[in-house]
Design a protein around this motif. Structure first.
Motif, PDB file in Angstrom:
ATOM      1  N   PHE A   1       0.834  -1.210   0.000  1.00 58.34           N
ATOM      2  CA  PHE A   1       0.000   0.000   0.000  1.00 58.34           C
ATOM      3  C   PHE A   1       0.866   1.256   0.000  1.00 58.34           C
ATOM      4  O   PHE A   1       0.547   2.251  -0.639  1.00 58.34           O
ATOM      5  CB  PHE A   1      -0.933   0.035   1.214  1.00 58.34           C
ATOM      6  CG  PHE A   1      -2.140  -0.865   1.077  1.00 58.34           C
ATOM      7  CD1 PHE A   1      -2.841  -0.938  -0.116  1.00 58.34           C
ATOM      8  CD2 PHE A   1      -2.563  -1.635   2.143  1.00 58.34           C
ATOM      9  CE1 PHE A   1      -3.952  -1.757  -0.242  1.00 58.34           C
ATOM     10  CE2 PHE A   1      -3.675  -2.459   2.033  1.00 58.34           C
ATOM     11  CZ  PHE A   1      -4.373  -2.522   0.841  1.00 58.34           C
ATOM     12  N   LEU A   2       1.976   1.194   0.734  1.00 58.27           N
ATOM     13  CA  LEU A   2       2.881   2.340   0.794  1.00 58.27           C
ATOM     14  C   LEU A   2       3.504   2.604  -0.577  1.00 58.27           C
ATOM     15  O   LEU A   2       3.652   3.737  -1.009  1.00 58.27           O
ATOM     16  CB  LEU A   2       3.972   2.043   1.826  1.00 58.27           C
ATOM     17  CG  LEU A   2       4.708   3.205   2.451  1.00 58.27           C
ATOM     18  CD1 LEU A   2       3.736   4.135   3.179  1.00 58.27           C
ATOM     19  CD2 LEU A   2       5.748   2.679   3.443  1.00 58.27           C
ATOM     20  N   ARG A   3       3.851   1.527  -1.271  1.00 49.98           N
ATOM     21  CA  ARG A   3       4.410   1.668  -2.629  1.00 49.98           C
ATOM     22  C   ARG A   3       3.354   2.213  -3.575  1.00 49.98           C
ATOM     23  O   ARG A   3       3.666   2.843  -4.573  1.00 49.98           O
ATOM     24  CB  ARG A   3       4.843   0.288  -3.156  1.00 49.98           C
ATOM     25  CG  ARG A   3       6.258  -0.062  -2.898  1.00 49.98           C
ATOM     26  CD  ARG A   3       6.595  -1.303  -3.716  1.00 49.98           C
ATOM     27  NE  ARG A   3       6.717  -1.029  -5.120  1.00 49.98           N
ATOM     28  CZ  ARG A   3       6.428  -1.887  -6.103  1.00 49.98           C
ATOM     29  NH1 ARG A   3       5.990  -3.096  -5.823  1.00 49.98           N
ATOM     30  NH2 ARG A   3       6.583  -1.552  -7.362  1.00 49.98           N
ATOM     31  N   ASN A   4       2.108   1.901  -3.287  1.00 50.70           N
ATOM     32  CA  ASN A   4       0.986   2.387  -4.081  1.00 50.70           C
ATOM     33  C   ASN A   4       1.108   2.081  -5.572  1.00 50.70           C
ATOM     34  O   ASN A   4       1.062   2.977  -6.406  1.00 50.70           O
ATOM     35  CB  ASN A   4       0.845   3.900  -3.853  1.00 50.70           C
ATOM     36  CG  ASN A   4      -0.523   4.401  -4.263  1.00 50.70           C
ATOM     37  OD1 ASN A   4      -1.454   3.595  -4.412  1.00 50.70           O
ATOM     38  ND2 ASN A   4      -0.650   5.685  -4.468  1.00 50.70           N
ATOM     39  N   PRO A   5       1.262   0.810  -5.936  1.00 50.50           N
ATOM     40  CA  PRO A   5       1.396   0.468  -7.350  1.00 50.50           C
ATOM     41  C   PRO A   5       0.070   0.652  -8.084  1.00 50.50           C
ATOM     42  O   PRO A   5      -0.984   0.665  -7.451  1.00 50.50           O
ATOM     43  CB  PRO A   5       1.777  -1.013  -7.309  1.00 50.50           C
ATOM     44  CG  PRO A   5       1.156  -1.529  -6.056  1.00 50.50           C
ATOM     45  CD  PRO A   5       1.194  -0.382  -5.085  1.00 50.50           C
ATOM     46  N   LYS A   6       0.161   0.773  -9.405  1.00 49.49           N
ATOM     47  CA  LYS A   6      -1.072   0.971 -10.183  1.00 49.49           C
ATOM     48  C   LYS A   6      -1.884  -0.326 -10.212  1.00 49.49           C
ATOM     49  O   LYS A   6      -3.098  -0.299 -10.265  1.00 49.49           O
ATOM     50  CB  LYS A   6      -0.705   1.386 -11.613  1.00 49.49           C
ATOM     51  CG  LYS A   6       0.262   2.568 -11.657  1.00 49.49           C
ATOM     52  CD  LYS A   6      -0.391   3.813 -12.191  1.00 49.49           C
ATOM     53  CE  LYS A   6       0.427   5.056 -11.954  1.00 49.49           C
ATOM     54  NZ  LYS A   6       1.576   5.221 -12.838  1.00 49.49           N
TER      55      LYS A   6
END
Ligand SMILES: Nc1ncnc2c1ncn2[C@@H]1O[C@H](COP(=O)(O)OP(=O)(O)O)[C@@H](O)[C@H]1O
Ligand SMILES: [Mg+2]
Length: 208
Positions: free
Chosen positions: A187-192
């Protein structure tokens, strides 16, 4: 000690594999594009077909799930999307682009996979959430993603919260807790595109 003949053979085989070409291909922003698997067939070796004519569409801002028996090929679908392997037939596309035409590093940066066996590093909770990610994250941001991953409860109970050492020399964390930390990190990386493999078992609220 000399390695056994068996491990020498394995090491030689590994050395002979080609390094992934991470830099050729187009840059593509995959935001708001549809991911499609089109009539994909795949086998790890010629004799055991794993996927046969599999198609699906994943629209932006949607959640899709694969259900099937153990060994049915669900993790294999994720491996193909990650491009650890290539389909024998059919294609995987994002918008109108075949994912094999996208620069590998660029593609992998935009997608996220939380695997079946999430590993933990020796270090603090904070380190496990943020290692290798660019930028600085506030405590508030870290607690927010832990909350979304249903990991707040057990981290709050740890002696030093976010700064608790976990892993080999620190507090032991269970398989389910490891997976929640991996989900929080994702979630922190927030990938597409976020792919969770068998994570639904861990990704439920803890009993109060
Ligand atoms: N790296 C691999 N090499 C060879 N066979 C594999 C590999 N990974 C998985 N398989 C086989 O592919 C089939 C599908 O596995 P998998 O995709 O892990 O299924 P699922 O995730 O649905 O349980 C299984 O028969 C498994 O043994
Ligand atoms: Mg699996």
């Amino acid at each position: 000690m000399l390695p056994s003949k068996c491990s020498t053979t394995r090491i030689q085989a590994l050395l002979q594999t080609h390094e992934e070409d991470r830099l050729t291909g187009t840059d593509l922003d995959i935001g708001d594009q549809t991911l499609q698997m089109n009539h994909v067939s795949f086998s790890y070796d010629q004799h055991h077909p794993i996927l046969s004519d599999v198609s699906f569409t994943a629209e932006p801002n949607s959640v899709i799930a694969f259900a099937g028996p153990s060994g049915g090929g669900k993790s294999t679908i994720f491996s193909l999307i990650e491009r650890f392997y290539e389909p024998n037939e059919g294609s995987i596309t994002i918008g109108n682009t075949n994912i094999t035409d996208i620069q590998l590093a660029d593609w992998r940066q935009q997608i996220g996979l939380v695997g079946q066996d999430a590993a933990i590093m020796s270090g603090t909770i904070r380190y496990n959430l943020t290692y290798g990610l660019p930028g600085h994250f506030s405590d508030e941001q870290l607690w927010h993603v832990l909350e979304m991953a249903y990991a707040t409860q057990f981290v709050q109970k740890m002696p030093r919260g976010l700064d608790t050492e976990v892993g080999e020399r620190g507090v032991k964390v269970s398989g389910g807790q490891r997976q929640r930390l991996a989900i929080a990190r994702a979630f922190l990386r927030n990938p597409k595109i976020l792919m969770l493999d068998e994570a639904t078992a861990s990704w439920i609220p803890s009993p109060k």
